[in-house]
Design a protein around this motif. Structure first.
Motif, PDB file in Angstrom:
ATOM      1  N   UNK A 261       0.954  -1.301  -0.094  1.00 61.68           N
ATOM      2  CA  UNK A 261       0.240  -0.040   0.123  1.00 61.68           C
ATOM      3  C   UNK A 261       0.699   1.311   0.147  1.00 61.68           C
ATOM      4  N   UNK A 262       0.293   2.552  -0.212  1.00 60.94           N
ATOM      5  CA  UNK A 262       0.833   3.781   0.020  1.00 60.94           C
ATOM      6  C   UNK A 262       0.391   4.313   1.250  1.00 60.94           C
ATOM      7  N   UNK A 263       1.424   4.711   2.159  1.00 66.24           N
ATOM      8  CA  UNK A 263       1.052   5.393   3.503  1.00 66.24           C
ATOM      9  C   UNK A 263       0.787   6.880   3.262  1.00 66.24           C
ATOM     10  N   UNK A 264       0.161   7.492   4.300  1.00 66.30           N
ATOM     11  CA  UNK A 264      -0.266   8.928   4.213  1.00 66.30           C
ATOM     12  C   UNK A 264       1.216   9.528   4.686  1.00 66.30           C
ATOM     13  N   UNK A 265       1.128  10.792   4.692  1.00 69.91           N
ATOM     14  CA  UNK A 265       2.640  11.384   5.072  1.00 69.91           C
ATOM     15  C   UNK A 265       3.113  11.073   6.308  1.00 69.91           C
ATOM     16  N   UNK A 266       2.203  10.703   7.332  1.00 71.43           N
ATOM     17  CA  UNK A 266       2.707  10.342   8.643  1.00 71.43           C
ATOM     18  C   UNK A 266       2.363   9.056   9.163  1.00 71.43           C
ATOM     19  N   UNK A 267       1.538   8.410   8.511  1.00 67.27           N
ATOM     20  CA  UNK A 267       1.145   6.949   9.165  1.00 67.27           C
ATOM     21  C   UNK A 267       0.305   7.338  10.446  1.00 67.27           C
TER      22      UNK A 267
ATOM     23  N   UNK B 179       7.180   8.369   6.908  1.00 69.62           N
ATOM     24  CA  UNK B 179       7.327   7.161   6.152  1.00 69.62           C
ATOM     25  C   UNK B 179       8.958   6.940   5.651  1.00 69.62           C
ATOM     26  N   UNK B 180       9.661   6.116   6.080  1.00 69.01           N
ATOM     27  CA  UNK B 180      10.883   5.979   5.727  1.00 69.01           C
ATOM     28  C   UNK B 180      11.319   5.676   3.969  1.00 69.01           C
ATOM     29  N   UNK B 181      12.304   6.231   3.635  1.00 74.32           N
ATOM     30  CA  UNK B 181      12.574   6.163   2.312  1.00 74.32           C
ATOM     31  C   UNK B 181      12.589   4.629   1.372  1.00 74.32           C
ATOM     32  N   UNK B 182      12.264   4.642   0.261  1.00 74.85           N
ATOM     33  CA  UNK B 182      12.204   3.181  -0.319  1.00 74.85           C
ATOM     34  C   UNK B 182      11.252   2.355  -0.034  1.00 74.85           C
ATOM     35  N   UNK B 183      10.164   2.966   0.390  1.00 74.63           N
ATOM     36  CA  UNK B 183       9.037   2.088   0.974  1.00 74.63           C
ATOM     37  C   UNK B 183       9.361   1.090   2.030  1.00 74.63           C
ATOM     38  N   UNK B 184      10.392   1.471   2.869  1.00 68.76           N
ATOM     39  CA  UNK B 184      10.827   0.618   4.047  1.00 68.76           C
ATOM     40  C   UNK B 184      10.089   0.608   5.334  1.00 68.76           C
ATOM     41  N   UNK B 185       8.742   0.388   5.049  1.00 65.60           N
ATOM     42  CA  UNK B 185       7.709   0.678   6.260  1.00 65.60           C
ATOM     43  C   UNK B 185       6.640  -0.445   6.012  1.00 65.60           C
ATOM     44  N   UNK B 186       5.795  -0.501   7.299  1.00 71.60           N
ATOM     45  CA  UNK B 186       4.674  -1.481   7.459  1.00 71.60           C
ATOM     46  C   UNK B 186       3.775  -1.002   8.129  1.00 71.60           C
ATOM     47  N   UNK B 187       2.527  -1.498   7.991  1.00 75.58           N
ATOM     48  CA  UNK B 187       1.274  -1.345   8.728  1.00 75.58           C
ATOM     49  C   UNK B 187       1.084  -2.691   9.195  1.00 75.58           C
ATOM     50  N   UNK B 188       0.289  -2.791  10.437  1.00 76.10           N
ATOM     51  CA  UNK B 188       0.086  -4.040  11.099  1.00 76.10           C
ATOM     52  C   UNK B 188      -1.273  -4.134  11.640  1.00 76.10           C
ATOM     53  N   UNK B 189      -1.976  -4.974  11.987  1.00 76.18           N
ATOM     54  CA  UNK B 189      -3.335  -5.102  12.678  1.00 76.18           C
ATOM     55  C   UNK B 189      -3.618  -4.587  13.818  1.00 76.18           C
TER      56      UNK B 189
END
Length: 263
Positions: free
Chosen positions: A44-50, A56-66
């Motif tokens: 997915x694509x996160x918002x500016x802050x999550x 959000x870290x560069x190069x998509x190095x982030x995650x969302x969890x349940x």
């Protein structure tokens, strides 16, 4: 609360085929990866802050969890090593995925592409929480602390789950309240700058961070790590000139007993 990003939608047929039953292993692994889980990943694509207000870290190095693993915001700022069909990638937890069951993780597009084919939409993965990741020195954002608004604090670059953030006052240290949005909120009333915080994690690491400015909209780069890393006196601060963190920042040694993290 609405999730602040656009989710990548997978065709129904693909989603059914790719559904994986999550199994939480809850095992200690060599003092590094704390909890292991098997399940699936989408992107997915996160918002500016999550949801965690960390950006959000560069190069998509982030995650969302349940919600179960997010634990009311306790997982914010921690790191996962996620292994898929094409390898392993490390991501920072910055967001909540309200629809994700335990074992399901939403990755930034870049992270997903490093371990699987984007065309798959959903891939089987295993992932583990990383203990004591090398993240550098603490970053702190402070707002409020005036007669009209309570102090609010967001901490980044702590790596492990935080247990407490405390404000130093004339009478000692006052614990701040942690919210689901990863904001630590202080008592009402005006504060005098600079501010000193005491930050502790779930493993007993503790750092005293003085010299923090109020009313800043960006993160202040401090000179102290929460654990390990270089001596505070050898780390350059990239924060704007006024006011800079004190070079006398110290890090307190970890406690002897390390409680297990939350999975």
């Amino acid at each position: 609360m609405h999730r602040r990003h656009l989710r990548w939608i997978v065709p129904a047929a693909t989603a059914v085929v790719a559904t994986v039953v999550a199994v939480v292993l809850a095992t200690q692994v060599g003092g590094n990866a704390a909890c292991a889980a098997g399940g699936s990943a989408s992107y997915y694509t996160a918002g500016r802050n999550g949801m965690c207000n960390l950006g959000t870290p560069a190069e998509g190095a982030y995650a969302a969890i349940g919600r179960a693993e997010y634990a009311g915001g306790s997982a914010c700022g921690t790191y996962l090593d996620v292994t898929g069909p094409n390898g392993t990638t490390r991501v920072q937890v910055v967001d909540l995925c309200p629809s994700c069951p335990a074992g399901k993780v939403d990755l930034g597009k870049g992270a997903f592409a490093r371990i699987g084919a984007l065309s798959a939409g959903i891939i089987p993965v295993t992932y583990a929480t990383v203990r004591d990741p090398q993240v550098g020195t603490l970053q702190v954002k402070l707002k409020g602390g005036t007669a009209r608004s309570s102090l609010s604090v967001v901490v980044n670059n702590h790596g492990n789950p935080l247990s407490t953030v405390e404000l130093q006052t004339e009478s000692g240290f006052t614990a701040l309240r942690h919210g689901e949005d990863n904001t630590w909120t202080g008592p009402s009333g005006a504060l005098s700058a600079p501010v000193t915080l005491r930050i502790s994690d779930a493993y007993g690491h503790q750092a005293l961070v003085p010299g923090l400015a109020l009313g800043r909209n960006d993160f202040q780069q401090t000179q102290t790590p929460l654990y390990g890393g270089p001596s505070p006196s050898t780390v350059e601060s990239s924060a704007p000139a006024s006011p800079a963190p004190s070079p006398s920042v110290t890090t307190v040694a970890a406690a002897a007993t390390n409680p297990p993290p939350r999975c």
